[in-house]
Motif scaffolding. Structure first.
Motif, mmCIF file in Angstrom:
data_model
loop_
_atom_site.group_PDB
_atom_site.id
_atom_site.type_symbol
_atom_site.label_atom_id
_atom_site.label_comp_id
_atom_site.label_asym_id
_atom_site.label_seq_id
_atom_site.Cartn_x
_atom_site.Cartn_y
_atom_site.Cartn_z
ATOM 1 N N CYS A 35 0.873 -1.241 0.042
ATOM 2 C CA CYS A 35 -0.182 -0.028 -0.116
ATOM 3 C C CYS A 35 0.929 1.411 -0.270
ATOM 4 O O CYS A 35 1.902 1.210 0.762
ATOM 5 C CB CYS A 35 -0.860 -0.156 1.268
ATOM 6 N N TYR A 36 0.581 2.405 -0.599
ATOM 7 C CA TYR A 36 1.402 3.662 -0.818
ATOM 8 C C TYR A 36 1.291 4.087 0.304
ATOM 9 O O TYR A 36 2.104 5.136 0.685
ATOM 10 C CB TYR A 36 0.841 4.407 -2.020
ATOM 11 N N VAL A 37 0.184 3.979 1.296
ATOM 12 C CA VAL A 37 0.039 4.758 2.332
ATOM 13 C C VAL A 37 0.825 4.120 3.556
ATOM 14 O O VAL A 37 1.382 4.568 4.434
ATOM 15 C CB VAL A 37 -1.435 5.029 2.721
ATOM 16 N N CYS A 38 0.377 2.776 3.932
ATOM 17 C CA CYS A 38 0.849 1.999 5.136
ATOM 18 C C CYS A 38 1.963 1.172 4.840
ATOM 19 O O CYS A 38 2.663 0.534 5.815
ATOM 20 C CB CYS A 38 -0.329 1.404 5.829
ATOM 21 N N GLY A 39 1.882 0.537 3.557
ATOM 22 C CA GLY A 39 2.900 -0.451 3.115
ATOM 23 C C GLY A 39 2.422 -1.926 3.348
ATOM 24 O O GLY A 39 3.124 -2.560 2.977
ATOM 25 N N ALA A 40 1.215 -2.208 3.865
ATOM 26 C CA ALA A 40 0.731 -3.386 3.890
ATOM 27 C C ALA A 40 0.413 -3.980 2.599
ATOM 28 O O ALA A 40 0.101 -3.088 1.633
ATOM 29 C CB ALA A 40 -0.620 -3.350 4.750
ATOM 30 N N PRO A 41 0.407 -5.375 2.388
ATOM 31 C CA PRO A 41 0.067 -5.716 1.185
ATOM 32 C C PRO A 41 -1.370 -5.547 0.843
ATOM 33 O O PRO A 41 -2.125 -5.819 1.768
ATOM 34 C CB PRO A 41 0.319 -7.293 1.080
ATOM 35 N N VAL A 42 -1.685 -5.279 -0.364
ATOM 36 C CA VAL A 42 -2.910 -4.799 -0.699
ATOM 37 C C VAL A 42 -3.734 -6.220 -1.068
ATOM 38 O O VAL A 42 -3.192 -7.334 -1.624
ATOM 39 C CB VAL A 42 -3.247 -4.224 -2.103
ATOM 40 N N SER A 43 -4.970 -6.391 -0.335
ATOM 41 C CA SER A 43 -5.592 -7.640 -0.392
ATOM 42 C C SER A 43 -6.625 -7.831 -1.576
ATOM 43 O O SER A 43 -7.104 -6.839 -2.234
ATOM 44 C CB SER A 43 -6.596 -7.824 0.910
ATOM 45 N N HIS A 44 -7.021 -8.915 -1.903
ATOM 46 C CA HIS A 44 -7.987 -9.189 -3.038
ATOM 47 C C HIS A 44 -8.792 -10.609 -2.783
ATOM 48 O O HIS A 44 -8.219 -11.321 -2.131
ATOM 49 C CB HIS A 44 -7.041 -9.582 -4.362
ATOM 50 N N ARG A 45 -10.088 -10.304 -3.153
ATOM 51 C CA ARG A 45 -10.982 -11.463 -3.262
ATOM 52 C C ARG A 45 -12.033 -11.436 -4.077
ATOM 53 O O ARG A 45 -12.240 -10.003 -4.579
ATOM 54 C CB ARG A 45 -11.370 -11.768 -1.721
ATOM 55 N N VAL A 46 -12.662 -12.302 -4.404
ATOM 56 C CA VAL A 46 -13.939 -12.145 -5.362
ATOM 57 C C VAL A 46 -15.071 -12.001 -4.508
ATOM 58 O O VAL A 46 -15.617 -12.849 -3.605
ATOM 59 C CB VAL A 46 -14.055 -13.291 -6.297
ATOM 60 N N MET A 47 -15.661 -10.976 -4.944
ATOM 61 C CA MET A 47 -17.184 -10.453 -4.209
ATOM 62 C C MET A 47 -18.201 -10.149 -5.327
ATOM 63 O O MET A 47 -18.151 -9.739 -6.402
ATOM 64 C CB MET A 47 -17.267 -9.165 -3.516
ATOM 65 N N GLU A 48 -19.124 -11.466 -5.437
ATOM 66 C CA GLU A 48 -20.252 -11.440 -6.313
ATOM 67 C C GLU A 48 -19.790 -11.482 -7.611
ATOM 68 O O GLU A 48 -20.308 -10.777 -8.609
ATOM 69 C CB GLU A 48 -21.314 -10.286 -6.137
ATOM 70 N N GLY A 49 -18.648 -12.380 -7.999
ATOM 71 C CA GLY A 49 -18.308 -12.502 -9.183
ATOM 72 C C GLY A 49 -17.347 -11.488 -9.778
ATOM 73 O O GLY A 49 -16.621 -11.461 -10.946
ATOM 74 N N ARG A 50 -16.974 -10.432 -8.992
ATOM 75 C CA ARG A 50 -16.087 -9.447 -9.217
ATOM 76 C C ARG A 50 -14.865 -9.277 -8.604
ATOM 77 O O ARG A 50 -14.965 -9.374 -7.206
ATOM 78 C CB ARG A 50 -16.882 -8.045 -9.410
ATOM 79 N N ASN A 51 -13.835 -8.949 -9.129
ATOM 80 C CA ASN A 51 -12.362 -8.796 -8.375
ATOM 81 C C ASN A 51 -12.619 -7.638 -7.286
ATOM 82 O O ASN A 51 -12.865 -6.379 -7.635
ATOM 83 C CB ASN A 51 -11.163 -8.696 -9.029
ATOM 84 N N LEU A 52 -12.475 -7.653 -6.071
ATOM 85 C CA LEU A 52 -12.526 -6.473 -4.937
ATOM 86 C C LEU A 52 -10.965 -6.346 -4.326
ATOM 87 O O LEU A 52 -10.368 -7.517 -4.147
ATOM 88 C CB LEU A 52 -13.304 -7.025 -4.068
ATOM 89 N N PHE A 53 -10.318 -5.241 -4.566
ATOM 90 C CA PHE A 53 -9.209 -4.923 -3.991
ATOM 91 C C PHE A 53 -9.335 -3.768 -2.672
ATOM 92 O O PHE A 53 -10.068 -2.809 -2.982
ATOM 93 C CB PHE A 53 -8.204 -4.286 -4.962
ATOM 94 N N TRP A 54 -8.365 -4.134 -1.765
ATOM 95 C CA TRP A 54 -8.585 -3.217 -0.431
ATOM 96 C C TRP A 54 -7.293 -3.250 0.178
ATOM 97 O O TRP A 54 -6.565 -4.270 0.391
ATOM 98 C CB TRP A 54 -9.889 -3.624 0.384
ATOM 99 N N CYS A 55 -7.194 -2.255 1.151
ATOM 100 C CA CYS A 55 -6.052 -2.420 2.058
ATOM 101 C C CYS A 55 -6.443 -2.836 3.267
ATOM 102 O O CYS A 55 -7.328 -2.127 4.017
ATOM 103 C CB CYS A 55 -5.165 -1.219 2.144
ATOM 104 N N PRO A 56 -6.132 -3.923 3.866
ATOM 105 C CA PRO A 56 -6.732 -4.394 5.195
ATOM 106 C C PRO A 56 -6.329 -3.602 6.610
ATOM 107 O O PRO A 56 -6.998 -3.613 7.381
ATOM 108 C CB PRO A 56 -5.945 -5.794 5.526
#
Length: 269
Positions: A244-265
């Motif tokens: 992550c550009y802000v905190c450095g943690a790895p960006v997470s990914h999962r499929v939500m309702e058939g679409r790829n979702l990306f977020w910082c945990p």
């Protein structure tokens, strides 16, 4: 699939370049020939975007006078010299010098005013449109137990918002995509709406999606620019596993309702 800013750019270009006079309307591919014949020689009265829907209203007395286009996953509407006619062109609109060529759309239909009104009634609020009503949208979002990440992709709620804007807006505001609508606060909803309005309007002007703040640009962070078919500098979209550009943690990914979702945990925890 193109997000809403792309459709608004197409409508703007049609209004700027193809409303002055009579037009040649045809279907070189042949699948829209009968409909095109009804419009040939007419002019465009107005092109309009509503979310991911494009409506091209022709000035003709025929009851079916609005071309309804949805590009879908592979569709393209390109503005090219009239002499260029490569590929499978479903719809061709030309002033003799320039042409709008539609290829591979999900939908290309000729509809009436009544059908147009029915489609509009089913569409959500479009952050780019001046007639959007977020106050009418808020109660629908807040009473739902669906996550805000899911609701942002619902075109009957947020018209024109796609996977990139969904992920980036929630990251920028530090809101978890898994937060149920019933737990979303009004000030959070207002922040989401305002951020979408700003980002999507900027996308209309630039033709790309840039969501990083000045302090996180490649120049400010001394990093390489993003290399992706979608273009633009983003925080989490398609950055799974990267820091992550802000905190450095790895960006997470999962499929939500058939679409790829990306977020910082961390930032959106």
């Amino acid at each position: 699939m193109p997000e809403g800013h792309v459709i608004h750019r197409l409508a703007r270009e049609l209004n700027a370049g193809f409303t002055a006079g009579p037009l040649e309307v045809s279907s070189p591919q042949g699948r829209f020939s009968a409909e095109a014949a009804l419009l040939d020689g007419a002019r465009i009265a107005r092109a309009e975007a509503v979310g991911k829907h494009l409506f091209v209203d022709f000035d003709t007395p025929h009851p079916e006078h609005i071309v309804y286009i949805h590009l879908g996953l592979i569709g393209q509407l390109k503005f090219e010299p009239a002499a260029e006619q490569a590929g499978q062109i479903r719809l061709r609109i030309s002033d003799g010098v320039h042409a709008a060529h539609l290829r591979g759309p999900q939908w290309c239909r000729l509809i009436t005013d009544e059908e147009y009104a029915a489609i509009r009634a089913k569409s959500g609020e479009d952050p780019i449109r001046e007639d959007a009503d977020p106050d009418a949208l808020w109660p629908r979002v807040h009473r739902s137990r669906r996550s805000i990440g899911s609701q942002l992709m619902d075109q009957k709620l947020f018209a024109g918002v796609g996977n990139i804007y969904r992920a980036e807006t929630l990251f920028r505001l530090g809101i978890s995509p898994f937060l149920p609508g019933t737990q979303l606060q009004r000030n959070e909803f207002d922040s989401i709406w305002a951020d979408l309005v700003g980002l999507m309007a900027e996308g209309v002007e630039s033709g790309r999606i840039d969501t990083v703040r000045p302090e996180h640009t490649p120049e400010a962070m001394a990093r390489e620019p993003r290399k992706d078919d979608h273009g633009g500098e983003v925080y989490v979209y398609r950055r799974a596993g990267l820091p992550c550009y802000v905190c450095g943690a790895p960006v997470s990914h999962r499929v939500m309702e058939g679409r790829n979702l990306f977020w910082c945990p961390v930032c959106q925890g």
